[in-house]
Design a protein around this motif. Structure first.
Motif, PDB file in Angstrom:
ATOM      1  N   GLY A 284       0.855  -1.028  -0.024  1.00 12.47           N
ATOM      2  CA  GLY A 284       0.073   0.171  -0.129  1.00 12.47           C
ATOM      3  C   GLY A 284       0.710   1.195   0.098  1.00 12.47           C
ATOM      4  O   GLY A 284       2.251   1.249  -0.306  1.00 12.47           O
ATOM      5  N   ARG A 285       0.286   2.232   0.497  1.00 10.12           N
ATOM      6  CA  ARG A 285       1.051   3.727   0.318  1.00 10.12           C
ATOM      7  C   ARG A 285       0.985   4.012   1.888  1.00 10.12           C
ATOM      8  O   ARG A 285      -0.257   4.493   2.204  1.00 10.12           O
ATOM      9  CB  ARG A 285       0.479   4.657  -0.687  1.00 10.12           C
ATOM     10  N   ILE A 286       1.987   4.162   2.678  1.00  7.59           N
ATOM     11  CA  ILE A 286       1.922   4.505   3.949  1.00  7.59           C
ATOM     12  C   ILE A 286       1.900   5.865   3.935  1.00  7.59           C
ATOM     13  O   ILE A 286       2.397   6.838   3.379  1.00  7.59           O
ATOM     14  CB  ILE A 286       3.480   3.958   4.741  1.00  7.59           C
ATOM     15  N   THR A 287       0.907   6.520   4.976  1.00  2.00           N
ATOM     16  CA  THR A 287       0.492   7.959   5.233  1.00  2.00           C
ATOM     17  C   THR A 287       0.885   8.432   6.463  1.00  2.00           C
ATOM     18  O   THR A 287       1.590   9.623   6.414  1.00  2.00           O
ATOM     19  CB  THR A 287      -1.018   8.066   4.999  1.00  2.00           C
ATOM     20  N   THR A 288       0.836   7.799   7.593  1.00  3.23           N
ATOM     21  CA  THR A 288       0.922   8.247   8.659  1.00  3.23           C
ATOM     22  C   THR A 288       1.134   7.449   9.839  1.00  3.23           C
ATOM     23  O   THR A 288       0.804   6.039   9.678  1.00  3.23           O
ATOM     24  CB  THR A 288      -0.461   9.123   9.315  1.00  3.23           C
ATOM     25  N   MET A 289       1.626   7.519  10.840  1.00  6.07           N
ATOM     26  CA  MET A 289       2.101   6.604  12.009  1.00  6.07           C
ATOM     27  C   MET A 289       1.716   7.605  13.398  1.00  6.07           C
ATOM     28  O   MET A 289       2.128   8.753  13.617  1.00  6.07           O
ATOM     29  CB  MET A 289       3.255   6.282  11.819  1.00  6.07           C
ATOM     30  N   ASP A 290       1.370   6.927  14.608  1.00 10.37           N
ATOM     31  CA  ASP A 290       1.375   7.444  15.656  1.00 10.37           C
ATOM     32  C   ASP A 290       2.164   6.462  16.658  1.00 10.37           C
ATOM     33  O   ASP A 290       2.647   5.432  16.277  1.00 10.37           O
ATOM     34  CB  ASP A 290       0.035   7.888  16.140  1.00 10.37           C
ATOM     35  N   ASP A 291       1.862   6.578  18.015  1.00 11.19           N
ATOM     36  CA  ASP A 291       2.484   5.857  19.134  1.00 11.19           C
ATOM     37  C   ASP A 291       1.717   4.564  18.922  1.00 11.19           C
ATOM     38  O   ASP A 291       2.280   3.429  19.797  1.00 11.19           O
ATOM     39  CB  ASP A 291       2.522   6.251  20.498  1.00 11.19           C
ATOM     40  N   ARG A 292       0.707   4.336  18.204  1.00 13.09           N
ATOM     41  CA  ARG A 292      -0.054   2.801  18.294  1.00 13.09           C
ATOM     42  C   ARG A 292      -0.338   2.230  16.831  1.00 13.09           C
ATOM     43  O   ARG A 292      -0.132   0.829  16.714  1.00 13.09           O
ATOM     44  CB  ARG A 292      -1.629   3.063  18.904  1.00 13.09           C
ATOM     45  N   PHE A 293      -0.427   2.994  15.837  1.00 13.36           N
ATOM     46  CA  PHE A 293      -0.718   2.456  14.484  1.00 13.36           C
ATOM     47  C   PHE A 293      -0.078   3.255  13.506  1.00 13.36           C
ATOM     48  O   PHE A 293       0.495   4.248  13.605  1.00 13.36           O
ATOM     49  CB  PHE A 293      -2.409   2.814  14.297  1.00 13.36           C
ATOM     50  N   LEU A 294       0.208   2.074  12.560  1.00 14.51           N
ATOM     51  CA  LEU A 294       0.661   2.650  11.138  1.00 14.51           C
ATOM     52  C   LEU A 294      -0.472   2.781  10.185  1.00 14.51           C
ATOM     53  O   LEU A 294      -1.249   1.679  10.165  1.00 14.51           O
ATOM     54  CB  LEU A 294       1.966   1.845  10.826  1.00 14.51           C
ATOM     55  N   ARG A 295      -0.821   3.659   9.557  1.00 15.15           N
ATOM     56  CA  ARG A 295      -1.737   3.551   8.406  1.00 15.15           C
ATOM     57  C   ARG A 295      -1.075   3.708   7.022  1.00 15.15           C
ATOM     58  O   ARG A 295      -0.351   4.364   6.820  1.00 15.15           O
ATOM     59  CB  ARG A 295      -2.555   4.915   8.815  1.00 15.15           C
ATOM     60  N   LEU A 296      -1.915   2.863   6.242  1.00 17.43           N
ATOM     61  CA  LEU A 296      -1.546   3.209   4.636  1.00 17.43           C
ATOM     62  C   LEU A 296      -2.658   2.921   3.702  1.00 17.43           C
ATOM     63  O   LEU A 296      -3.651   2.437   4.445  1.00 17.43           O
ATOM     64  CB  LEU A 296      -0.678   2.031   4.426  1.00 17.43           C
ATOM     65  N   GLU A 297      -2.697   3.595   2.897  1.00 14.02           N
ATOM     66  CA  GLU A 297      -3.788   3.543   1.591  1.00 14.02           C
ATOM     67  C   GLU A 297      -3.589   2.401   1.070  1.00 14.02           C
ATOM     68  O   GLU A 297      -2.568   1.995   0.348  1.00 14.02           O
ATOM     69  CB  GLU A 297      -3.728   4.636   0.946  1.00 14.02           C
ATOM     70  N   VAL A 298      -4.587   1.385   0.955  1.00 20.99           N
ATOM     71  CA  VAL A 298      -4.837   0.121  -0.055  1.00 20.99           C
ATOM     72  C   VAL A 298      -5.832   0.292  -0.876  1.00 20.99           C
ATOM     73  O   VAL A 298      -6.871   0.561  -0.600  1.00 20.99           O
ATOM     74  CB  VAL A 298      -5.020  -1.136   1.032  1.00 20.99           C
ATOM     75  N   GLN A 299      -5.484  -0.201  -2.211  1.00 22.65           N
ATOM     76  CA  GLN A 299      -6.424  -0.261  -3.268  1.00 22.65           C
ATOM     77  C   GLN A 299      -7.219  -1.771  -3.253  1.00 22.65           C
ATOM     78  O   GLN A 299      -6.663  -2.570  -3.793  1.00 22.65           O
ATOM     79  CB  GLN A 299      -5.772  -0.304  -4.721  1.00 22.65           C
ATOM     80  N   LEU A 300      -8.200  -1.682  -2.607  1.00 21.85           N
ATOM     81  CA  LEU A 300      -9.135  -2.990  -2.429  1.00 21.85           C
ATOM     82  C   LEU A 300      -9.991  -3.309  -3.592  1.00 21.85           C
ATOM     83  O   LEU A 300     -10.062  -4.479  -3.801  1.00 21.85           O
ATOM     84  CB  LEU A 300      -9.878  -2.699  -1.032  1.00 21.85           C
ATOM     85  N   ILE A 301     -10.395  -2.249  -4.411  1.00 23.10           N
ATOM     86  CA  ILE A 301     -11.367  -2.435  -5.372  1.00 23.10           C
ATOM     87  C   ILE A 301     -10.659  -1.710  -6.443  1.00 23.10           C
ATOM     88  O   ILE A 301     -10.693  -0.422  -6.323  1.00 23.10           O
ATOM     89  CB  ILE A 301     -12.681  -1.926  -5.135  1.00 23.10           C
ATOM     90  N   THR A 302     -10.680  -2.195  -7.590  1.00 19.63           N
ATOM     91  CA  THR A 302     -10.101  -1.550  -8.867  1.00 19.63           C
ATOM     92  C   THR A 302     -10.934  -0.351  -9.267  1.00 19.63           C
ATOM     93  O   THR A 302     -12.109  -0.553  -9.316  1.00 19.63           O
ATOM     94  CB  THR A 302      -9.740  -2.643 -10.234  1.00 19.63           C
ATOM     95  N   ASN A 303     -10.428   0.742  -9.817  1.00 13.77           N
ATOM     96  CA  ASN A 303     -11.143   2.069 -10.007  1.00 13.77           C
ATOM     97  C   ASN A 303     -11.964   2.626  -9.000  1.00 13.77           C
ATOM     98  O   ASN A 303     -12.994   3.673  -9.228  1.00 13.77           O
ATOM     99  CB  ASN A 303     -12.036   1.662 -11.324  1.00 13.77           C
TER     100      ASN A 303
END
Length: 307
Positions: free
Chosen positions: A36-55
Motif C-alpha cells: 500500500g502507500r504508507i500515510t501516517t503513524m502514531d504511537d499505536r498505529f501505522l496507516r496506509l492506503e490500500v487499493q481494495l477495489i479496482t477503479n
C-alpha cells in the motif's frame, strides 16, 4: 505493547528488502505482507492506503505497531526528482517533510532528506523565526535520522543555523569539539570553517579598533594569533581535502581577502592564481581572476591547458 522506540529498533535490526513500483510494504509478524502507500503513524498505529477495489478510491488500513515486523518504503521517482531539483518547490518540500517526519528513524525512509532540504531553505530565509525552525529540524535529524550520512549533514547545518541566530560563541565551542573528535571529513570541514570565520571576524574587528596596532605591544601578539589562526583554518580544506572543491575554494577566497587586508599582496596574488589554475569552474574563480588583473595588470592569471 511494544513502544515506538522498540519498534524502530526492531526495524533497524532486520535485513533489507526492496519494494517494487510505488507500493510500500508492511511485513506483519504473522508472515502476511500488506502492500500500500504508507500515510501516517502514531504511537499505536501505522496507516496506509490500500487499493481494495479496482477503479475505486483507496481504503485506509490501520495496523497496530505490535503486529508489524518491518516496513519497506518504495522508491518514488517523483520524490527523487523533487530532492534533486528543490528550487522553487518549497511548498512541496515542506508538505513532504511534515508527512514523513514521523518515519525519520525507520530504515529506508527518506524523511530526513526532505527535512534537510527544508531546513537549508529556512536558514537561507531573511526571517529569524525561520532560522530557529531550521535549527530545530537539523537538531531532530542529527539525533533521530536512521542515516549516519544525514546525521553528519545535520551537524553541519546546525552550525550554520547557530551562526545565523547570533549564537556564534556557542557554535564555535561546538565546532571545536567536532574538529577535535569527528572522523567525518565533511563535518570536520564545516566545523573548521566556523572556527575560521570566527577568527577572521575577530581579526577584522581588532584591526578596525586598533589602526595603529603595530605600535601597541599588547595588541600585536593578539593580531598575529588571530591572523595565523584564521589562515590555518581557512586553508585547511584546500591543504587536506582539496578534492572538496566548493569548500576548498570558499576558504581560499576568504584567505585571499585576509592577505589583502594584511597588505600581503604577493601572497594574495599567489593564492588567487591557485584558485584560477586548480579550480577554474569554481564560483570564486572569476573573482580571483579579476583580482589578479587588478594586482598585476601586466601579468594575466595562469590558465590551465588540456594537452
Amino acid at each position: 505493547m511494544r513502544t515506538v522506540a522498540a519498534f524502530f529498533a526492531l526495524i533497524l535490526a532486520l535485513p533489507a528488502f526492496a519494494a517494487t513500483g510505488d507500493q510500500d510494504v508492511v511485513f506483519r509478524r504473522n508472515g502476511a505482507l500488506q502492500p500500500g502507500r504508507i500515510t501516517t503513524m502514531d504511537d499505536r498505529f501505522l496507516r496506509l492506503e490500500v487499493q481494495l477495489i479496482t477503479n475505486q478510491p483507496p481504503a485506509e488500513v490501520s495496523i497496530p505497531l505490535n503486529e508489524i515486523e518491518r516496513v519497506v518504503f518504495a522508491e518514488r521517482p517523483e520524490e527523487t526528482e523533487l530532492l534533486a531539483n528543490p528550487i522553487g518547490k518549497l511548498g512541496e518540500i515542506t508538505s513532504r517533510w511534515t508527512a514523513k517526519e514521523p518515519f525519520l528513524s525507520i530504515e529506508n525512509s527518506n524523511a530526513g532528506a526532505f527535512g534537510l532540504a527544508y531546513a537549508n531553505a529556512l536558514i537561507n530565509s531573511t526571517r529569524e523565526s525561520d532560522w530557529q525552525a531550521g535549527y530545530d529540524i537539523f537538531l531532530d535529524i542529527e539525533g533521530n535520522d536512521w542515516s549516519p550520512t544525514r546525521n553528519a549533514l545535520a551537524k553541519q547545518g546546525k552550525l550554520r543555523a547557530m551562526i545565523r541566530l547570533g549564537r556564534a560563541e556557542e557554535a564555535v565551542e561546538e565546532a571545536k569539539t567536532l574538529a577535535a573528535s569527528s572522523e567525518d571529513p565533511a563535518v570536520l570541514i564545516e566545523a573548521t570553517y566556523v572556527l575560521a570565520d570566527n577568527a577572521y571576524r575577530e581579526f577584522t574587528q581588532l584591526m578596525e579598533d586598533n589602526p595603529r596596532w603595530e605600535e601597541d605591544i599588547f595588541v600585536r601578539p593578539e593580531r598575529h594569533r588571530l591572523y595565523n589562526e584564521a589562515l590555518n583554518y581557512l586553508l585547511h580544506p584546500y591543504l587536506f581535502h582539496g578534492t572538496e572543491a566548493p569548500q576548498a575554494t570558499r576558504g581560499m577566497w576568504q584567505a585571499v581577502q585576509l592577505y589583502q587586508q594584511a597588505n600581503e599582496l604577493e601572497r594574495a596574488s599567489a593564492l588567487a592564481n591557485d584558485i584560477v589554475e586548480l579550480y577554474p569552474d569554481a564560483a570564486e574563480a572569476p573573482l580571483a581572476s579579476t583580482l589578479l588583473t587588478e594586482i598585476n595588470p601586466e601579468k594575466p592569471p595562469t590558465e590551465t591547458t588540456n594537452e
